[in-house]
Structures are given as C-alpha cells and as structure tokens.
Design a protein around this motif. Structure first.
Motif, PDB file in Angstrom:
ATOM      1  N   GLY A  94       0.818  -1.193   0.000  1.00 54.49           N
ATOM      2  CA  GLY A  94       0.000   0.000   0.000  1.00 54.49           C
ATOM      3  C   GLY A  94       0.854   1.244   0.000  1.00 54.49           C
ATOM      4  O   GLY A  94       1.878   1.301   0.653  1.00 54.49           O
ATOM      5  N   GLY A  95       0.463   2.225  -0.751  1.00 54.57           N
ATOM      6  CA  GLY A  95       1.136   3.513  -0.725  1.00 54.57           C
ATOM      7  C   GLY A  95       2.468   3.571  -1.436  1.00 54.57           C
ATOM      8  O   GLY A  95       3.182   4.561  -1.355  1.00 54.57           O
ATOM      9  N   GLY A  96       2.821   2.515  -2.149  1.00 50.10           N
ATOM     10  CA  GLY A  96       4.057   2.574  -2.927  1.00 50.10           C
ATOM     11  C   GLY A  96       5.321   2.491  -2.103  1.00 50.10           C
ATOM     12  O   GLY A  96       6.350   3.056  -2.469  1.00 50.10           O
ATOM     13  N   ALA A  97       5.270   1.780  -0.991  1.00 53.66           N
ATOM     14  CA  ALA A  97       6.460   1.640  -0.166  1.00 53.66           C
ATOM     15  C   ALA A  97       7.521   0.813  -0.868  1.00 53.66           C
ATOM     16  O   ALA A  97       8.709   0.945  -0.594  1.00 53.66           O
TER      17      ALA A  97
ATOM     18  N   THR B  32      13.730   5.986   1.825  1.00 52.36           N
ATOM     19  CA  THR B  32      13.774   5.041   0.709  1.00 52.36           C
ATOM     20  C   THR B  32      13.711   5.794  -0.612  1.00 52.36           C
ATOM     21  O   THR B  32      12.835   6.633  -0.803  1.00 52.36           O
ATOM     22  N   PHE B  34      14.239   5.068  -4.999  1.00 54.39           N
ATOM     23  CA  PHE B  34      14.210   4.016  -6.007  1.00 54.39           C
ATOM     24  C   PHE B  34      14.903   4.507  -7.272  1.00 54.39           C
ATOM     25  O   PHE B  34      14.817   5.679  -7.624  1.00 54.39           O
ATOM     26  N   ARG B  97      10.259   7.963  -1.749  1.00 55.61           N
ATOM     27  CA  ARG B  97       9.038   7.691  -1.012  1.00 55.61           C
ATOM     28  C   ARG B  97       8.833   8.798   0.010  1.00 55.61           C
ATOM     29  O   ARG B  97       9.714   9.095   0.791  1.00 55.61           O
ATOM     30  N   TYR B  99       6.944   9.664   3.183  1.00 56.50           N
ATOM     31  CA  TYR B  99       6.162   9.028   4.241  1.00 56.50           C
ATOM     32  C   TYR B  99       5.162   9.968   4.895  1.00 56.50           C
ATOM     33  O   TYR B  99       4.424   9.565   5.785  1.00 56.50           O
ATOM     34  N   PRO B 105       2.448   8.174  -4.205  1.00 61.83           N
ATOM     35  CA  PRO B 105       3.200   7.024  -3.714  1.00 61.83           C
ATOM     36  C   PRO B 105       4.700   7.295  -3.736  1.00 61.83           C
ATOM     37  O   PRO B 105       5.419   6.909  -2.823  1.00 61.83           O
ATOM     38  N   GLN B 106       5.153   7.907  -4.802  1.00 56.41           N
ATOM     39  CA  GLN B 106       6.561   8.247  -4.937  1.00 56.41           C
ATOM     40  C   GLN B 106       6.665   9.541  -5.750  1.00 56.41           C
ATOM     41  O   GLN B 106       5.863   9.778  -6.653  1.00 56.41           O
TER      42      GLN B 106
END
Lengths: 112, 117
Positions: A94-97, B32, B34, B97, B99, B105-106
C-alpha cells in the motif's frame, strides 16, 4: 515475474471524444494501483490512484476489478493537452512503499 | 509540494567512463529512494531500492557492481554507472518515497538521459 500489460496504441482520438484504456496485471497480491501520464522525454507524473470502488477526478474515471486483475481509465471530453503516454502502475504494497511496476504505456493522440 | 531533484539531466560521454547521477529530496526526508531505467518504447523498470544507511536491494538481472548505489543521507542517493558502455545508454530516473502521505506514492526526479558513445 510481475507484469503489467497495456495496449501500446497509438489511440488517435478527435478532441472532445471519450477514450478508454485498459490494463491487466499479473500479481494477484498487488495492493495499490495508479495511472500516471508521461510526456515525451519527461518523468512520469501521477494522474490518479485507482480504488476498488472506482473513482473519478474531473474528466477522468478509474476502475479496478481485482477478480479479473484489470484496471481501466476513462477520459471524457478529451483535450489536446491530454495527448501523452498513459502508464498503468501497480505496487505490491500500500502507498508505494516498494518499487512500482510500470506498464509500457498507451500512447494517446488527441487531434483537433 | 515535495520536489525531487535529479542531476545531471543529460550526459554524453565516451565508453569506459563512470557516470554519477544524484537524486535529492528537496523538502522532505526520504529513507527510501528508487532507481528506474527506461529504454526507448519500453516501460520504466525498477533497478534497485536504496535505503538510507544500508545496502541497496537490486532487482534480478541488475548488476550491483555495475550500478553502484549510495544513500548516505536522508535527502541524497547516488547511482554510479561504472565503466559505462553504449548498451547502458538509457533514461535513468529516481524516485523518493514520501512518508508524510500526501497522496503521491513516490515523487519522481526529472530523469537523466545517458548517452554512451
């Protein structure tokens, strides 16, 4: 291997028309779903998240069918500025973690 | 809103050169980040997940010795393409990310176009 499949198009659509895109995903455990748009040689930008109940944001409507592992995007009253590549995106969490899994995209061309 | 800055945006260099790409989160802390790669007419493919203070996690088929990732602070991750060759030419893009949960989401950087001659 996790996959997201989309029709690459291009979809050539007259301005003002309604257009729909679909995608399917292979990982039944996927948790989060999104539509992004990517303009030529640019980074992807989030268009909208997709929820199980379906959701709408202005001219854009997204639907999710978990049973069929199928996601759709409907664009009404299309504008010239809607011309772009639309990316179907899936996340395991969920949420693109976690990292996102992208489809190759569907290329949309709105014609005047 | 959150901004991720990626630098440089365009690199052209000779085969055998090592190239470093920086990814910075400008107004939030990103534990995090990516790294993705996109070849022409292909989808963005996740290369690795970079966690602050620990080793990156690489996707299957991505050579960790070829693509060195360092995430030394909460706002900076770097990708170094070592001894780059023409087949490494691609669009490299980072994301972070957030939080704080502001709906994205990103957050993606602008990407780096790498051309190896």
């Amino acid at each position: 291997r996790k996959e997201v499949e989309q029709d690459p198009g291009p979809f050539n659509v007259p301005e003002g028309a309604t257009v729909a895109f679909n995608c399917t995903y292979s990982n039944s455990a996927s948790q989060s779903f999104f539509w992004y748009r990517q303009d030529c040689r640019k980074e992807p930008k989030l268009l909208m998240s997709v929820y199980s109940s379906g959701n709408e944001d202005g001219r854009f409507t997204a639907q999710l069918n978990r049973a069929s592992q199928y996601i759709s995007l409907l664009i009404r009253d299309s504008k010239l500025s809607d011309s772009a590549t639309y990316l179907c995106v899936v996340a395991d969490s969920g949420g693109g973690a976690d990292g996102l899994t992208f489809g190759k995209g569907t290329h949309l061309i709105i014609q005047p | 809103g959150a901004v991720v800055s990626q630098h440089p945006s365009w690199v052209i260099c000779k085969s055998g050169t090592s190239v470093k790409i920086e990814c910075r989160s400008l107004d939030f802390q990103a534990t995090t980040m990516f790294w993705y790669r996109q070849f022409p007419k292909q989808s963005l493919m996740l290369m690795a997940t970079s966690n602050e203070g620990s080793k990156a996690t690489y996707e299957q088929g991505v050579e960790k010795d070829k693509f060195l990732i360092n995430h030394a602070s909460l706002t900076l991750s770097t990708l170094t393409v070592t001894s780059a060759h023409p087949e490494d030419s691609s669009f490299y893009i980072c994301s972070a990310r957030d939080y704080r949960g502001n709906g994205q989401p990103q957050h993606f950087g602008d990407g780096t176009r790498l051309s190896i001659l």
